[in-house]
Write a protein that holds these residues in place. Sequence first.
Motif, short mmCIF file in Angstrom:
data_model
loop_
_atom_site.label_atom_id
_atom_site.label_comp_id
_atom_site.label_asym_id
_atom_site.label_seq_id
_atom_site.Cartn_x
_atom_site.Cartn_y
_atom_site.Cartn_z
N MET A 229 4.08 -7.25 -0.98
CA MET A 229 3.56 -6.09 -0.27
C MET A 229 4.30 -5.93 1.06
N SER A 230 4.05 -4.79 1.69
CA SER A 230 4.51 -4.55 3.05
C SER A 230 3.28 -4.27 3.90
N PHE A 231 3.44 -4.25 5.21
CA PHE A 231 2.29 -3.88 6.03
C PHE A 231 1.92 -2.41 5.84
N VAL A 232 2.95 -1.58 5.63
CA VAL A 232 2.71 -0.14 5.49
C VAL A 232 3.23 0.31 4.12
N GLY A 233 2.40 1.04 3.41
CA GLY A 233 2.77 1.56 2.10
C GLY A 233 1.55 2.06 1.36
N PRO A 234 1.72 2.61 0.17
CA PRO A 234 0.57 3.05 -0.63
C PRO A 234 -0.33 1.88 -0.97
N ARG A 235 -1.62 2.13 -1.05
CA ARG A 235 -2.57 1.07 -1.40
C ARG A 235 -2.32 0.63 -2.85
N PRO A 236 -2.18 -0.67 -3.11
CA PRO A 236 -1.93 -1.12 -4.48
C PRO A 236 -3.18 -0.94 -5.35
N LYS B 147 7.11 -0.20 -1.70
CA LYS B 147 6.17 -1.32 -1.77
C LYS B 147 4.78 -0.88 -1.35
N PRO B 148 3.76 -1.41 -2.00
CA PRO B 148 2.39 -1.13 -1.55
C PRO B 148 2.15 -1.80 -0.20
N GLY B 149 1.13 -1.31 0.51
CA GLY B 149 0.88 -1.83 1.85
C GLY B 149 -0.58 -2.11 2.13
N ILE B 150 -0.82 -2.87 3.19
CA ILE B 150 -2.19 -3.13 3.65
C ILE B 150 -2.77 -1.86 4.25
N THR B 151 -1.94 -1.14 5.00
CA THR B 151 -2.34 0.16 5.52
C THR B 151 -1.29 1.17 5.11
N GLY B 152 -1.59 2.45 5.24
CA GLY B 152 -0.64 3.47 4.81
C GLY B 152 -1.05 4.85 5.26
N TYR C 234 -0.80 12.15 -0.23
CA TYR C 234 -0.36 11.49 1.01
C TYR C 234 0.68 10.41 0.71
N ASP C 235 0.50 9.67 -0.39
CA ASP C 235 1.46 8.63 -0.74
C ASP C 235 2.84 9.23 -1.04
N LEU C 236 2.87 10.37 -1.71
CA LEU C 236 4.14 11.03 -2.01
C LEU C 236 4.81 11.49 -0.72
N TYR C 237 4.02 11.97 0.23
CA TYR C 237 4.58 12.38 1.52
C TYR C 237 5.24 11.18 2.19
#
Length: 461
Positions: free
Chosen positions: A374-381, A404-409, A430-433
């Motif tokens: 994961m990353s800190f920022v990215g779409p929620r897994p 990569k999915p993230g903890i926050t996004g 929002y994830d696509l943006y």
Amino acid sequence: MFRLFKHYVPHAVLLLGFFDLALLGLAAEIGWVWRAHEIGMDIEPLSQRPMPIITFALLVHMAMIAVGVYGPDALQSIRFAAARLLVAVSLGVIFLSVTYFILPGATLWRSNSLYAMGLSILFLIGIRILLGGLLGTTAFKRRLMVLGAGKRAQRVQDLADRPDAGFVLVGFVAMNDGALVVEEAINRDAIKNLAKHVENLNVTEVVLALEERRNALPVNDLLRIKTTGVHVNDLSTFLERETGRVDLDTVNPSWLIFSDGFSAGRRISTIAKRLFDLVVSSILLALTAPIILLFALLVKLDSKGPAFFKQERVGLYGQPFEIIKLRSMRIDAEVDGAQWAQKNDPRVTRLGRFIRKVRIDELPQAWSVLKGDMSFVGPRPERPEFVASLETQMRYYNERHMVKPGITGWAQINYPYGASVEDSRHKLEYDLYYAKNYTPFLDLLIILQTLRVVLWPDGAR
């Protein structure tokens, strides 16, 4: 709007932000001189202390962004803005204290900061009182004309009705491409010269919102309008800019292919993002280890079952991985299979409600960040069971797995916790943006805004 590192910022917000930054620097300088006079210290030239002044202004400004001082509510209400400014200044004290501890010479002395903070509150509230009437007027709003009068054009009307709309509608032109929904639209045949009509109304932007573009695109009209210096946008681009998301109802594959975004030149940014993840996840795990262990013990005492739980999620390029979190539900929460979370979910334990609200249950996910899943920022897994279903119900759902999915996004700070197919649809927009417009600047903005979500956890479940 002004486009800053691929992200749109309203002109009024940008102007207010520059004023705020200058006023924070002024408050820091006056606070330093004031304190120097009090203790009888010789006042050295300003050129001798630029770094403490700049550091003070930047850190407090970051705190203001973090708590939502530039959000629509704060821009429309002095009372709301004042409340958020008080919280921002308090958070700024924490930022300054940490910086002073790490780099003592980089910021103002603590005694100076008290004076500077007090002056900052006065200056920042004062500028909002002075500019409050101006920021909400049409002076900073674009004059917009819509070509189209169907359901797609109605979308623009709906946005214009919002109090925080950054544009003023000056008219609709029915292009004879479908059923009339916007009744006040003028028929194109009644306008002799559309470019002249646009010029007479002092239009600054034209939005193309046709119901059917095949064999109906008014190429000659658009070309003449464009050459007069008026911005011409299609509806998908306009909605992306105004809402901060990719609108699934209007977007088509050709727009995703030919519009700006999904840049291939992000290798350096990706390396920097990974280095940031490695450093911060290591520090976060070291600092929060006592908190994680304490709440792990409390979870064990509060209900039967393990303190931690692992669950399979879908990550980059659709690859599965396991996340680890503090357990916040009963151990029999999913005896009947995977279920969406609900508001006031009865499966959540007493302690689970608290750790979810303050996001303590998410802290162990820093381990997944450290491992690279994961990353800190990215779409929620999401869970594989939900992904398999959502892929069949939503176009472009797979594209959210290109980062990569993230903890926050971006979705997490802009939309409440998703707990249904419809919520997942909004989150996907929002994830696509985010996937389309990713930059380190957007990551920084999301990380700062995450503090607002933690302080006001109205979206937590």
